[in-house]
Write an enzyme that holds these catalytic residues in place. Structure first.
Site, PDB file in Angstrom:
ATOM      1  CB  THR A 207      -0.872  -0.014   1.276  1.00 49.01           C
ATOM      2  OG1 THR A 207      -1.834  -1.051   1.137  1.00 49.01           O
ATOM      3  CG2 THR A 207      -1.584   1.310   1.515  1.00 49.01           C
ATOM      4  NE  ARG A 235     -10.032  -6.320   3.668  1.00 46.28           N
ATOM      5  CZ  ARG A 235      -8.925  -5.579   3.638  1.00 46.28           C
ATOM      6  NH1 ARG A 235      -8.585  -4.950   2.527  1.00 46.28           N
ATOM      7  NH2 ARG A 235      -8.178  -5.464   4.693  1.00 46.28           N
ATOM      8  N   GLY A 237     -10.913  -2.322   2.994  1.00 47.83           N
ATOM      9  CA  GLY A 237      -9.951  -2.226   4.090  1.00 47.83           C
ATOM     10  C   GLY A 237      -9.995  -0.872   4.774  1.00 47.83           C
ATOM     11  CG  ASP A 238      -6.435   0.211   6.800  1.00 48.92           C
ATOM     12  OD1 ASP A 238      -6.340  -0.640   5.877  1.00 48.92           O
ATOM     13  OD2 ASP A 238      -5.449   0.813   7.266  1.00 48.92           O
ATOM     14  CB  THR A 258       0.630   0.436   5.058  1.00 51.33           C
ATOM     15  OG1 THR A 258       0.648  -0.795   4.311  1.00 51.33           O
ATOM     16  CG2 THR A 258       1.970   0.610   5.757  1.00 51.33           C
ATOM     17  N   GLY A 259      -1.097  -1.895   6.460  1.00 52.87           N
ATOM     18  CA  GLY A 259      -1.055  -3.125   7.245  1.00 52.87           C
ATOM     19  C   GLY A 259      -2.387  -3.850   7.144  1.00 52.87           C
ATOM     20  N   GLY A 261      -5.762  -4.264   7.400  1.00 56.19           N
ATOM     21  CA  GLY A 261      -6.746  -3.209   7.512  1.00 56.19           C
ATOM     22  C   GLY A 261      -7.824  -3.431   8.553  1.00 56.19           C
TER      23      GLY A 261
HETATM   24  N1  ASP Z   1      -4.290  -1.687   4.732  1.00 55.39           N
HETATM   25  C1  ASP Z   1      -4.566  -2.261   3.444  1.00 55.39           C
HETATM   26  C2  ASP Z   1      -5.850  -3.039   3.529  1.00 55.39           C
HETATM   27  O1  ASP Z   1      -6.074  -3.711   4.513  1.00 55.39           O
HETATM   28  C3  ASP Z   1      -3.481  -3.148   2.947  1.00 55.39           C
HETATM   29  C4  ASP Z   1      -2.074  -2.633   3.161  1.00 55.39           C
HETATM   30  O2  ASP Z   1      -1.871  -1.637   3.791  1.00 55.39           O
HETATM   31  O3  ASP Z   1      -1.138  -3.259   2.655  1.00 55.39           O
HETATM   32  O4  ASP Z   1      -6.589  -3.023   2.585  1.00 55.39           O
END
Ligand code: ASP
Length: 332
Positions: A207, A235, A237-238, A258-259, A261
């Protein structure tokens, strides 16, 4: 200013885990009356260390992050707004297949690319977001258009796409987002799902995001992603959720996360960091560390960039386990 730019470049690499040997850098803002110009960018909380990828790939990531940084910084240096700097930096990464955003987005379980993005202006807390778009070349521009050209904050799927078309943004066929690397990742994820094995943490790496501070002292944040490989059932995400993956307020801070979500949504991570700064007067690094530690307690992984209007910032805040040089910043 040159020194500051160099420091910023380290920050760019830091979130990708590349600066383990570079140690700490001075995080105090430059000591003159005007606010410093600051831009921080990230390309996800994955690994660019020797364990994570080849030397060639490391060089490509660093070059791409450098381009994002230079592009955003050029906006600030000309007296431009932090919002425009964040947007410009993110567009370069959305156009680069290396990142899980725009062109290089990961695939859903059905073999599609569904992109999420958001942007927020710290000056007035205006925000815009799009979720689940499949034909918009640069979702960050669509998020910006939602913010500037509509009374809404978030638009999703075909509605967001119709709006993007109406706004004259670049529309591409879904096949534009095909990359062999991401397809191979999907095939591996499908095999694991069939074997009932857990998906690897890397299913949500790559991300992109940026936070910036302009000469007028305003901050902004933006985030863009393809989400997680093998995501299902629409789905989201965040990343497009204000307060989870993105937040900016001149009263507190700007954050791009990022991570994984789901954890950032449940922990309202971006706003939680800024709330600590705003109401508890936490130092930005402490606020980011505490919120990441809390997410880790919930089982989440990921990282953030955070920046205040004074120019203090937090980086290297991640808990992604396979990042070389990972520091345990959990406060005592
Ligand atoms: N946070 C993003 C999600 O969950 C993915 C990512 O940050 O790599 O969609």
């Amino acid at each position: 200013m040159a020194k500051f730019t160099y420091m910023i470049l380290l920050v760019v690499m830091a979130l990708l885990g590349a600066c383990q040997s570079l140690g700490e850098v001075d995080k105090s803002p430059v000591a003159d009356a005007s606010p410093p110009l600051v831009i921080l960018v990230h390309g996800g909380a994955g690994s660019v260390g020797p364990k994570g990828m080849s030397k060639k790939d490391q060089a490509a990531y660093r070059a791409a992050l450098g381009l994002a940084l230079d592009t955003g910084y050029a906006v600030l240096a000309k007296g431009g707004r932090s919002l425009d700097a964040v947007q410009a930096a993110i567009v370069t990464m959305e156009n680069n297949p290396l990142f899980n955003a725009g062109k290089g987005a990961v695939f859903t379980a059905e073999g599609k690319n569904e992109l999420d993005s958001s942007i927020m202006d710290g000056r007035n807390r205006n925000a815009g977001a799009v979720a689940g778009v499949t034909i918009v070349k640069n979702p960050i521009l669509a998020a910006r258009a939602v913010m500037d050209k509509s009374p809404h904050v978030m638009m999703a799927r075909d509605g967001a796409e119709a709006f993007a078309k109406e706004q004259g943004l670049d529309i591409v066929p879904p096949s534009y987002f095909f990359t062999q690397k991401r397809w191979d990742q999907l095939e591996r994820a499908r095999a694991r799902a069939k074997a009932k094995a857990a998906l690897p943490a890397s299913s949500h790496f790559g991300t992109v995001g940026a936070v910036a501070l302009d000469a007028d002292g305003h901050i902004a944040a933006g985030t863009s992603t393809g989400g997680m490989t093998y995501k299902r059932f629409g789905r989201i995400g965040d990343s497009p959720i204000i307060g989870a993956g993105t937040y900016a307020s001149d009263l507190s801070c700007a954050v791009s996360a990022t991570g994984w979500g789901e954890f950032f949504i449940r922990g309202t991570a971006a706003r939680d960091i800024c709330a600590r700064v705003q109401w508890n007067h936490d130092d930005i690094q402490e606020a980011a560390d505490l919120v990441l530690a809390d997410l880790e307690d919930m089982g989440g992984t990921g990282g953030v960039l955070a920046l205040t209007p004074k120019g203090t910032y937090a980086f290297f805040v991640y808990n992604t386990n396979d990042v070389p040089g990972r520091k345990n910043r959990r406060p005592e």
